[in-house]
Design a protein around this motif. Structure first.
Motif, PDB file in Angstrom:
ATOM      1  N   ALA A 233       0.842  -1.258   0.051  1.00 56.44           N
ATOM      2  CA  ALA A 233      -0.066   0.090  -0.026  1.00 56.44           C
ATOM      3  C   ALA A 233       0.770   1.225   0.108  1.00 56.44           C
ATOM      4  CB  ALA A 233      -0.870   0.068   1.260  1.00 56.44           C
ATOM      5  N   PHE A 234       0.577   2.178  -0.874  1.00 51.27           N
ATOM      6  CA  PHE A 234       1.457   3.486  -1.063  1.00 51.27           C
ATOM      7  C   PHE A 234       0.700   4.568  -0.472  1.00 51.27           C
ATOM      8  CE2 PHE A 234       3.080   0.963  -4.658  1.00 51.27           C
ATOM      9  CZ  PHE A 234       4.543   0.973  -4.262  1.00 51.27           C
ATOM     10  N   PHE A 235       0.981   5.267   0.555  1.00 52.71           N
ATOM     11  CA  PHE A 235       0.295   6.513   1.205  1.00 52.71           C
ATOM     12  C   PHE A 235       1.304   7.636   1.360  1.00 52.71           C
ATOM     13  CE2 PHE A 235       2.385   3.818   4.757  1.00 52.71           C
ATOM     14  CZ  PHE A 235       2.804   4.660   5.517  1.00 52.71           C
ATOM     15  N   ARG A 236       0.699   8.655   1.893  1.00 52.42           N
ATOM     16  CA  ARG A 236       1.250  10.185   2.134  1.00 52.42           C
ATOM     17  C   ARG A 236       0.602  10.902   3.427  1.00 52.42           C
ATOM     18  NH1 ARG A 236       2.510  15.453  -0.555  1.00 52.42           N
ATOM     19  NH2 ARG A 236       0.787  15.375  -1.955  1.00 52.42           N
ATOM     20  N   VAL A 237       1.538  11.195   4.153  1.00 49.99           N
ATOM     21  CA  VAL A 237       0.818  11.776   5.378  1.00 49.99           C
ATOM     22  C   VAL A 237       1.235  13.234   5.107  1.00 49.99           C
ATOM     23  CG1 VAL A 237       1.153  12.154   8.015  1.00 49.99           C
ATOM     24  CG2 VAL A 237       1.493   9.810   6.641  1.00 49.99           C
ATOM     25  N   HIS A 256      -7.875 -11.341  -5.936  1.00 50.73           N
ATOM     26  CA  HIS A 256      -8.846 -10.681  -5.276  1.00 50.73           C
ATOM     27  C   HIS A 256      -8.721 -10.856  -3.699  1.00 50.73           C
ATOM     28  CE1 HIS A 256     -11.526  -9.585  -8.479  1.00 50.73           C
ATOM     29  NE2 HIS A 256     -11.159 -10.806  -9.063  1.00 50.73           N
ATOM     30  N   ASP A 257      -7.451 -10.703  -3.151  1.00 50.38           N
ATOM     31  CA  ASP A 257      -6.959 -10.913  -1.711  1.00 50.38           C
ATOM     32  C   ASP A 257      -7.566  -9.785  -0.757  1.00 50.38           C
ATOM     33  OD1 ASP A 257      -5.865 -11.704   0.361  1.00 50.38           O
ATOM     34  OD2 ASP A 257      -3.886 -11.327  -0.171  1.00 50.38           O
ATOM     35  N   ARG A 258      -9.072  -9.843  -0.462  1.00 53.82           N
ATOM     36  CA  ARG A 258      -9.482  -8.921   0.256  1.00 53.82           C
ATOM     37  C   ARG A 258      -9.202  -8.940   1.704  1.00 53.82           C
ATOM     38  NH1 ARG A 258     -11.354  -5.845  -3.544  1.00 53.82           N
ATOM     39  NH2 ARG A 258     -13.153  -6.644  -4.888  1.00 53.82           N
ATOM     40  N   SER A 259      -8.544  -9.839   2.007  1.00 55.30           N
ATOM     41  CA  SER A 259      -7.923  -9.816   3.518  1.00 55.30           C
ATOM     42  C   SER A 259      -6.687  -9.126   3.546  1.00 55.30           C
ATOM     43  CB  SER A 259      -7.921 -11.289   3.987  1.00 55.30           C
ATOM     44  OG  SER A 259      -6.966 -11.974   3.312  1.00 55.30           O
ATOM     45  N   GLY A 260      -5.878  -9.222   2.438  1.00 47.10           N
ATOM     46  CA  GLY A 260      -4.676  -8.483   2.242  1.00 47.10           C
ATOM     47  C   GLY A 260      -4.904  -7.035   2.238  1.00 47.10           C
ATOM     48  N   GLU A 261      -5.968  -6.729   1.603  1.00 47.29           N
ATOM     49  CA  GLU A 261      -6.132  -5.415   1.407  1.00 47.29           C
ATOM     50  C   GLU A 261      -6.536  -4.651   2.933  1.00 47.29           C
ATOM     51  OE1 GLU A 261      -9.074  -4.382  -1.349  1.00 47.29           O
ATOM     52  OE2 GLU A 261      -8.190  -5.302  -3.225  1.00 47.29           O
ATOM     53  N   ARG A 262      -7.640  -5.343   3.563  1.00 47.99           N
ATOM     54  CA  ARG A 262      -7.766  -5.099   4.866  1.00 47.99           C
ATOM     55  C   ARG A 262      -6.348  -4.988   5.919  1.00 47.99           C
ATOM     56  NH1 ARG A 262     -12.481  -8.297   3.787  1.00 47.99           N
ATOM     57  NH2 ARG A 262     -11.394 -10.308   4.725  1.00 47.99           N
ATOM     58  N   HIS A 263      -5.540  -5.935   5.641  1.00 44.29           N
ATOM     59  CA  HIS A 263      -4.364  -5.885   6.347  1.00 44.29           C
ATOM     60  C   HIS A 263      -3.471  -4.752   6.005  1.00 44.29           C
ATOM     61  CE1 HIS A 263      -0.983  -7.700   8.614  1.00 44.29           C
ATOM     62  NE2 HIS A 263       0.009  -7.162   7.838  1.00 44.29           N
ATOM     63  N   LEU A 264      -3.423  -4.403   4.668  1.00 40.90           N
ATOM     64  CA  LEU A 264      -2.479  -3.405   4.710  1.00 40.90           C
ATOM     65  C   LEU A 264      -2.919  -1.941   4.993  1.00 40.90           C
ATOM     66  CD1 LEU A 264      -1.461  -4.390   0.841  1.00 40.90           C
ATOM     67  CD2 LEU A 264       0.134  -4.180   2.827  1.00 40.90           C
ATOM     68  N   ILE A 265      -4.417  -1.869   4.831  1.00 40.92           N
ATOM     69  CA  ILE A 265      -5.018  -0.519   5.474  1.00 40.92           C
ATOM     70  C   ILE A 265      -4.865  -0.181   7.040  1.00 40.92           C
ATOM     71  CG2 ILE A 265      -7.099   0.855   5.594  1.00 40.92           C
ATOM     72  CD1 ILE A 265      -7.966  -0.129   3.109  1.00 40.92           C
ATOM     73  N   ARG A 266      -4.842  -1.579   7.719  1.00 44.34           N
ATOM     74  CA  ARG A 266      -4.646  -1.489   8.934  1.00 44.34           C
ATOM     75  C   ARG A 266      -3.110  -1.324   9.199  1.00 44.34           C
ATOM     76  NH1 ARG A 266      -8.370  -6.080   8.887  1.00 44.34           N
ATOM     77  NH2 ARG A 266      -6.627  -7.519   8.963  1.00 44.34           N
ATOM     78  N   GLN A 267      -2.274  -1.821   8.529  1.00 47.75           N
ATOM     79  CA  GLN A 267      -0.912  -1.703   8.714  1.00 47.75           C
ATOM     80  C   GLN A 267      -0.615  -0.069   8.578  1.00 47.75           C
ATOM     81  OE1 GLN A 267       0.985  -3.697   9.931  1.00 47.75           O
ATOM     82  NE2 GLN A 267       3.437  -2.448   9.559  1.00 47.75           N
ATOM     83  N   VAL A 268      -1.074   0.636   7.510  1.00 48.18           N
ATOM     84  CA  VAL A 268      -1.086   1.896   7.260  1.00 48.18           C
ATOM     85  C   VAL A 268      -1.358   2.707   8.484  1.00 48.18           C
ATOM     86  CG1 VAL A 268      -1.606   4.179   6.052  1.00 48.18           C
ATOM     87  CG2 VAL A 268      -1.298   1.990   4.937  1.00 48.18           C
ATOM     88  N   ALA A 269      -2.769   2.430   9.349  1.00 53.85           N
ATOM     89  CA  ALA A 269      -3.121   3.288  10.448  1.00 53.85           C
ATOM     90  C   ALA A 269      -2.079   2.772  11.618  1.00 53.85           C
ATOM     91  CB  ALA A 269      -4.449   2.365  10.964  1.00 53.85           C
ATOM     92  N   LYS A 270      -1.358   1.799  11.595  1.00 51.39           N
ATOM     93  CA  LYS A 270      -0.354   1.437  12.796  1.00 51.39           C
ATOM     94  C   LYS A 270       0.928   2.069  12.388  1.00 51.39           C
ATOM     95  CE  LYS A 270      -2.126  -3.222  13.802  1.00 51.39           C
ATOM     96  NZ  LYS A 270      -1.775  -4.614  13.917  1.00 51.39           N
ATOM     97  N   CYS A 271       1.431   2.340  11.406  1.00 48.08           N
ATOM     98  CA  CYS A 271       2.575   2.624  10.969  1.00 48.08           C
ATOM     99  C   CYS A 271       2.769   3.969  10.653  1.00 48.08           C
ATOM    100  CB  CYS A 271       3.417   1.523   9.896  1.00 48.08           C
ATOM    101  SG  CYS A 271       2.848   1.958   8.258  1.00 48.08           S
TER     102      CYS A 271
END
Length: 323
Positions: A233-237, A256-271
């Motif tokens: 996941a690519f993001f900017r703060v 269609h790895d929906r669980s992977g998408e959810r994990h990455l968004i949660r990972q962005v929230a954490k990091c």
């Protein structure tokens, strides 16, 4: 506006005048990093240099209009488009038709160049002008926010300001430019993407390195535990008033790895070291829907034989982010 008004394609000799006009009208800095940002966006775009037009009133630059080249995929075919960006009219000559004249000239030139359609996200003030020139409203991009804590939720509620242009310091995650150096894993991940039936940006290693690899903008990356080829996941703060906002620009996972998408968004929230994460809610990741906060997309067909923008088109925030 005198009889000397000349509308023509922009050239290299116009560059400093254009940057000065952008500083006066859009709040750009008079700095080297603004020049670097302009060159990255309009000279080095992997889809090609940006067509641009200027309106000169004698020896005075009265207006500037440019579009960012973009390419989409639809049913396996490439669709060439442009995004309307960085339009400026000198305040001394507004309400004299310069914006309209520049835009209509751009449409005529782009039609000859085989561009299918133009898209943008005009604000409430400029949208009526576009609609009067044949643009159509596609819809509002759905947004969701995921606060990273109670304090983040409070600051998010108070963040009623435009986001800063430049990235905030101290963001977590990996530098995107470093992640994108692993071209083998990125290429493998792109090959594993699911085929979709609606418009999607034509992603390549070169596109991702251009879009997210500029050190000046400090894009970050969150990576799946299995490595880059398992998902990124690519993001900017950026700061938005009192809050630190992390925008999830693109989420890439195999098929269609929906669980992977959810994990990455949660990972962005954490990091990310942000107060909240902003994303397009294609998957459920614990976000708060923001039904009236997303940008409104408008489009206009340029090439007469071009395919219509299909229903249900939801671009990524990486397609629409203002930079």
């Amino acid at each position: 506006m005198t009889d000397e008004l000349v509308v023509r394609p922009a050239g290299a000799a116009d560059r400093q005048h254009i940057l000065e006009l952008l500083a006066r009208t859009l709040g750009w800095e008079r700095s080297e990093r603004s020049s670097e940002l302009f060159a990255w966006k309009h000279d080095h775009n992997v889809f090609g240099p940006s067509p641009a037009w200027v309106a000169w009133d004698g020896d005075h630059l009265a207006g500037f209009r440019t579009v960012l080249r973009w390419e989409f995929e639809l049913d396996g075919e490439t669709v060439r488009a442009v995004r309307a960006v960085d339009t400026a009219t000198d305040p001394a000559v507004r309400r004299r038709g310069i914006f309209r004249r520049l835009t209509l000239q751009a449409l005529e030139d782009l039609r000859a160049g085989g561009v299918a359609f133009v898209f943008n996200t005009p604000n409430d003030q400029s949208r009526p002008g576009y609609l009067a020139m044949g643009w159509q409203i596609v819809g509002r991009v759905p947004l969701a926010a995921r606060p990273t804590g109670l304090g983040g939720l409070v600051r998010m509620a108070r963040a009623r300001f435009p986001a800063d242009l430049w990235s905030a310091s101290g963001a977590g995650g990996e530098p995107a430019r470093c992640v994108l150096e692993d071209t083998g894993s990125i290429s493998e991940l792109l090959k594993s993407q699911a085929r979709v039936k609606t418009l999607r940006t034509r992603r390549s290693v070169e596109y991702l390195r251009w879009r997210y690899g500029l050190p000046l903008l400090d894009y970050r990356a969150a990576i799946m535990p299995g490595g880059i080829n398992a998902g990124v996941a690519f993001f900017r703060v950026r700061r938005r008033g009192p809050a630190r906002e992390a925008t999830v620009c693109d989420v890439l996972v195999p098929r269609h790895d929906r669980s992977g998408e959810r994990h990455l968004i949660r990972q962005v929230a954490k990091c990310s070291r942000s107060d909240y994460v902003l994303c397009v809610p294609k998957v459920r990741a614990g976000g708060i829907p923001l039904p009236r906060q997303g940008p409104t997309i408008t489009t206009r067909t340029i090439e007469r034989r071009a395919p219509c923008v299909p229903d249900g088109w939801v671009p990524s925030l990486g397609d629409l982010e203002l930079f």
